[in-house]
Design a protein around this motif. Structure first.
Motif, PDB file in Angstrom:
ATOM      1  N   TYR A 143       0.816  -1.223   0.000  1.00 37.57           N
ATOM      2  CA  TYR A 143       0.000   0.000   0.000  1.00 37.57           C
ATOM      3  C   TYR A 143       0.846   1.268   0.000  1.00 37.57           C
ATOM      4  CZ  TYR A 143      -3.383   3.480   1.678  1.00 37.57           C
ATOM      5  OH  TYR A 143      -4.166   4.602   1.824  1.00 37.57           O
ATOM      6  N   GLN A 144       1.878   1.324   0.840  1.00 33.67           N
ATOM      7  CA  GLN A 144       2.733   2.509   0.853  1.00 33.67           C
ATOM      8  C   GLN A 144       3.397   2.720  -0.507  1.00 33.67           C
ATOM      9  OE1 GLN A 144       4.113   5.018   3.677  1.00 33.67           O
ATOM     10  NE2 GLN A 144       3.980   5.735   1.566  1.00 33.67           N
ATOM     11  N   ALA A 145       3.828   1.645  -1.140  1.00 31.32           N
ATOM     12  CA  ALA A 145       4.426   1.755  -2.474  1.00 31.32           C
ATOM     13  C   ALA A 145       3.415   2.278  -3.481  1.00 31.32           C
ATOM     14  CB  ALA A 145       4.966   0.398  -2.915  1.00 31.32           C
ATOM     15  N   ALA A 146       2.149   1.849  -3.363  1.00 30.02           N
ATOM     16  CA  ALA A 146       1.109   2.330  -4.269  1.00 30.02           C
ATOM     17  C   ALA A 146       0.856   3.818  -4.082  1.00 30.02           C
ATOM     18  CB  ALA A 146      -0.175   1.535  -4.052  1.00 30.02           C
ATOM     19  N   ILE A 147       0.855   4.278  -2.834  1.00 34.68           N
ATOM     20  CA  ILE A 147       0.697   5.710  -2.575  1.00 34.68           C
ATOM     21  C   ILE A 147       1.835   6.492  -3.233  1.00 34.68           C
ATOM     22  CG2 ILE A 147       0.778   7.486  -0.777  1.00 34.68           C
ATOM     23  CD1 ILE A 147      -1.894   6.062  -0.853  1.00 34.68           C
ATOM     24  N   LEU A 148       3.052   6.014  -3.066  1.00 34.93           N
ATOM     25  CA  LEU A 148       4.206   6.701  -3.647  1.00 34.93           C
ATOM     26  C   LEU A 148       4.197   6.653  -5.171  1.00 34.93           C
ATOM     27  CD1 LEU A 148       6.935   5.427  -1.171  1.00 34.93           C
ATOM     28  CD2 LEU A 148       6.238   7.814  -1.468  1.00 34.93           C
ATOM     29  N   ALA A 149       3.655   5.572  -5.733  1.00 35.79           N
ATOM     30  CA  ALA A 149       3.706   5.372  -7.186  1.00 35.79           C
ATOM     31  C   ALA A 149       3.057   6.513  -7.957  1.00 35.79           C
ATOM     32  CB  ALA A 149       3.035   4.043  -7.550  1.00 35.79           C
ATOM     33  N   GLY A 150       2.008   7.099  -7.411  1.00 32.32           N
ATOM     34  CA  GLY A 150       1.348   8.201  -8.092  1.00 32.32           C
ATOM     35  C   GLY A 150       1.986   9.554  -7.855  1.00 32.32           C
ATOM     36  N   LEU A 151       3.036   9.574  -7.026  1.00 31.40           N
ATOM     37  CA  LEU A 151       3.673  10.836  -6.650  1.00 31.40           C
ATOM     38  C   LEU A 151       5.074  11.001  -7.206  1.00 31.40           C
ATOM     39  CD1 LEU A 151       2.650  10.800  -2.875  1.00 31.40           C
ATOM     40  CD2 LEU A 151       1.554  12.104  -4.705  1.00 31.40           C
ATOM     41  N   VAL A 152       5.735   9.890  -7.527  1.00 33.76           N
ATOM     42  CA  VAL A 152       7.141   9.932  -7.940  1.00 33.76           C
ATOM     43  C   VAL A 152       7.346   9.117  -9.209  1.00 33.76           C
ATOM     44  CG1 VAL A 152       7.855  10.195  -5.533  1.00 33.76           C
ATOM     45  CG2 VAL A 152       7.825   7.920  -6.570  1.00 33.76           C
ATOM     46  N   ARG A 153       8.551   9.223  -9.768  1.00 33.89           N
ATOM     47  CA  ARG A 153       8.840   8.540 -11.027  1.00 33.89           C
ATOM     48  C   ARG A 153       9.006   7.039 -10.853  1.00 33.89           C
ATOM     49  NH1 ARG A 153      13.930   8.046 -14.029  1.00 33.89           N
ATOM     50  NH2 ARG A 153      14.902   9.411 -12.482  1.00 33.89           N
ATOM     51  N   GLU A 154       9.784   6.620  -9.834  1.00 33.18           N
ATOM     52  CA  GLU A 154      10.052   5.204  -9.622  1.00 33.18           C
ATOM     53  C   GLU A 154      10.077   4.883  -8.143  1.00 33.18           C
ATOM     54  OE1 GLU A 154      12.960   3.600 -13.090  1.00 33.18           O
ATOM     55  OE2 GLU A 154      13.837   5.125 -11.789  1.00 33.18           O
ATOM     56  N   VAL A 155       9.572   3.696  -7.798  1.00 30.01           N
ATOM     57  CA  VAL A 155       9.634   3.201  -6.428  1.00 30.01           C
ATOM     58  C   VAL A 155      10.326   1.842  -6.440  1.00 30.01           C
ATOM     59  CG1 VAL A 155       8.325   2.530  -4.377  1.00 30.01           C
ATOM     60  CG2 VAL A 155       7.452   4.357  -5.875  1.00 30.01           C
ATOM     61  N   TYR A 156      11.347   1.714  -5.597  1.00 26.42           N
ATOM     62  CA  TYR A 156      12.046   0.444  -5.396  1.00 26.42           C
ATOM     63  C   TYR A 156      11.730  -0.007  -3.975  1.00 26.42           C
ATOM     64  CZ  TYR A 156      14.757   1.496  -9.595  1.00 26.42           C
ATOM     65  OH  TYR A 156      15.137   1.785 -10.893  1.00 26.42           O
ATOM     66  N   SER A 157      11.139  -1.199  -3.836  1.00 27.24           N
ATOM     67  CA  SER A 157      10.667  -1.631  -2.526  1.00 27.24           C
ATOM     68  C   SER A 157      11.224  -3.007  -2.180  1.00 27.24           C
ATOM     69  CB  SER A 157       9.132  -1.662  -2.512  1.00 27.24           C
ATOM     70  OG  SER A 157       8.647  -1.910  -1.215  1.00 27.24           O
ATOM     71  N   ILE A 158      11.715  -3.157  -0.949  1.00 27.41           N
ATOM     72  CA  ILE A 158      12.355  -4.396  -0.492  1.00 27.41           C
ATOM     73  C   ILE A 158      11.582  -4.958   0.687  1.00 27.41           C
ATOM     74  CG2 ILE A 158      14.483  -5.454   0.359  1.00 27.41           C
ATOM     75  CD1 ILE A 158      16.023  -3.099  -0.836  1.00 27.41           C
ATOM     76  N   GLU A 159      11.304  -6.264   0.637  1.00 27.02           N
ATOM     77  CA  GLU A 159      10.586  -6.954   1.701  1.00 27.02           C
ATOM     78  C   GLU A 159      11.333  -8.225   2.087  1.00 27.02           C
ATOM     79  OE1 GLU A 159       8.648  -8.338   4.527  1.00 27.02           O
ATOM     80  OE2 GLU A 159       7.838  -6.457   3.731  1.00 27.02           O
ATOM     81  N   ILE A 160      11.583  -8.395   3.389  1.00 27.02           N
ATOM     82  CA  ILE A 160      12.372  -9.542   3.840  1.00 27.02           C
ATOM     83  C   ILE A 160      11.542 -10.820   3.957  1.00 27.02           C
ATOM     84  CG2 ILE A 160      12.079  -9.244   6.329  1.00 27.02           C
ATOM     85  CD1 ILE A 160      15.185  -9.713   6.516  1.00 27.02           C
ATOM     86  N   VAL A 161      10.213 -10.707   4.074  1.00 24.97           N
ATOM     87  CA  VAL A 161       9.338 -11.879   4.129  1.00 24.97           C
ATOM     88  C   VAL A 161       8.944 -12.236   2.693  1.00 24.97           C
ATOM     89  CG1 VAL A 161       7.175 -12.854   5.000  1.00 24.97           C
ATOM     90  CG2 VAL A 161       8.475 -11.209   6.402  1.00 24.97           C
ATOM     91  N   GLU A 162       9.428 -13.349   2.209  1.00 23.21           N
ATOM     92  CA  GLU A 162       9.258 -13.679   0.790  1.00 23.21           C
ATOM     93  C   GLU A 162       7.792 -13.759   0.378  1.00 23.21           C
ATOM     94  OE1 GLU A 162      11.014 -16.821  -2.536  1.00 23.21           O
ATOM     95  OE2 GLU A 162      11.226 -17.253  -0.395  1.00 23.21           O
TER      96      GLU A 162
END
Length: 267
Positions: A143-162
C-alpha cells in the motif's frame, strides 16, 4: 511494517500531531479536497476499485483522519493519492470492511498495513517530487508503495518476508502500478545497483540508521525512518547535507524491529 497489537502500534501518542499546522495551509488543503477526490493519481488503480461504498469510506478517511485539525495533513498531492488508492485491495478479503478505519490491520506473517495517518504523514515528510526515485524498506502489503507510485517517477521496494514480497508484487501489478519494483531481500543493505535515491522510507525499526541506506541517499535527499527499541522508538526525518545527516525527531512510534542484518547488529 508496524507490528500488530491491541493498540495502534504506529500511532502518534494520543493522536497528537508532531508539529502545529498553520490554519491557512489547512484551509487550503480542505478547499482543494473536492477537486482532489475527483482527480486520478495517474495510476489505473481507481478503475480497479469500482465499488462506491469503498470510495465513500476512503473519502471519510481523508476528511476525518488526515485533514482534521488535530492531524493536519496538507500536501495536496499526498491527499490526492490517499483519496485515490484503493486501500481495501491491500488487505485480506475477510477484513476489507475495516480497510479505511483509523488503525493498522493484520496482513499475515505477524505484520500489518500501517494506520492511514502514518502512511500519509511519512509520505508528506518525504516531500515527494514527480521526478524522484524512492527506496522503500519494508514493502508489506504494497500500500505505501502504491501511494508513492502516483507521486514519484520510480519506487524500489524491499521486503524480507518472501511470501509478502510475492503477494505485494502481484497486487501492485494487478492494480497497474507499473513504476514499482519489488524485491525479496534484506532491507538493511538497500538496493545499491539502483542508487542513489532521492528519498528513502523505512517501515521497520533498526536501533541505528543503517550505513548502506545513508550511502544510497543522494546529496540533499531525505530519509524517514523509525529508530529505537520496540518500546521506545521515534520517527526521524534525516536530510543529507555535505555527506552528513541532519536529524530531526518528529514523532513517537512503534514499529516491528528491522530483521536480517539489523537484528544481528543490534547494539
Amino acid at each position: 511494517m508496524p507490528a500488530a497489537s491491541d493498540t495502534p502500534p504506529d500511532a502518534a501518542a494520543a493522536g497528537t500531531p508532531p508539529t502545529a499546522r498553520p490554519p491557512g495551509r489547512l484551509r487550503l488543503a480542505m478547499g482543494l479536497l473536492p477537486a482532489l477526490l475527483g482527480a486520478a493519481v495517474g495510476e489505473p488503480s481507481a478503475a480497479a476499485d469500482g465499488a462506491a461504498p469503498y470510495a465513500a469510506a476512503r473519502q471519510r478517511m481523508v476528511d476525518q483522519q488526515l485533514i482534521a485539525d488535530w492531524r493536519g495533513i496538507s500536501n495536496p498531492e499526498v491527499l490526492r493519492a490517499m483519496a485515490t488508492v484503493p486501500r481495501h485491495e491491500f488487505v485480506p478479503p475477510e477484513i476489507r470492511q475495516s480497510a479505511y478505519e483509523d488503525r493498522p490491520l493484520p496482513i499475515g506473517h505477524g505484520q500489518t498495513i500501517s494506520q492511514p495517518y502514518i502512511v500519509a504523514f511519512m509520505t508528506e515528510q518525504l516531500a515527494p517530487q514527480a521526478s524522484d526515485r524512492v527506496l522503500e524498506i519494508g514493502t508489506g502489503s504494497g500500500y505505501q508503495a502504491a501511494i508513492l507510485a502516483g507521486l514519484v517517477r520510480e519506487v524500489y521496494s524491499i521486503e524480507i518476508v518472501e511470501a509478502l514480497a510475492k503477494r505485494a508484487a502481484g497486487d501492485l501489478t494487478r492494480l497497474g502500478y507499473g513504476n514499482v519494483r519489488v524485491r525479496h531481500g534484506d532491507g538493511y543493505q538497500g538496493w545499491p545497483e539502483a542508487a542513489p535515491f532521492d528519498s528513502i522510507i523505512v517501515t521497520c525499526a533498526p536501533d541505528h540508521v543503517p550505513q548502506p541506506l545513508v550511502d544510497q541517499l543522494r546529496e540533499g535527499g531525505r530519509m524517514v525512518i523509525p529508530v529505537g527499541d520496540f518500546g521506545d522508538q521515534s520517527l526521524f526525518l534525516l536530510r543529507k547535507k555535505d555527506g552528513r545527516l541532519e536529524r530531526e525527531r518528529i514523532l513517537p512510534v512503534r514499529f516491528v524491529p528491522m530483521t536480517g542484518t539489523a537484528e544481528s547488529r543490534r547494539r
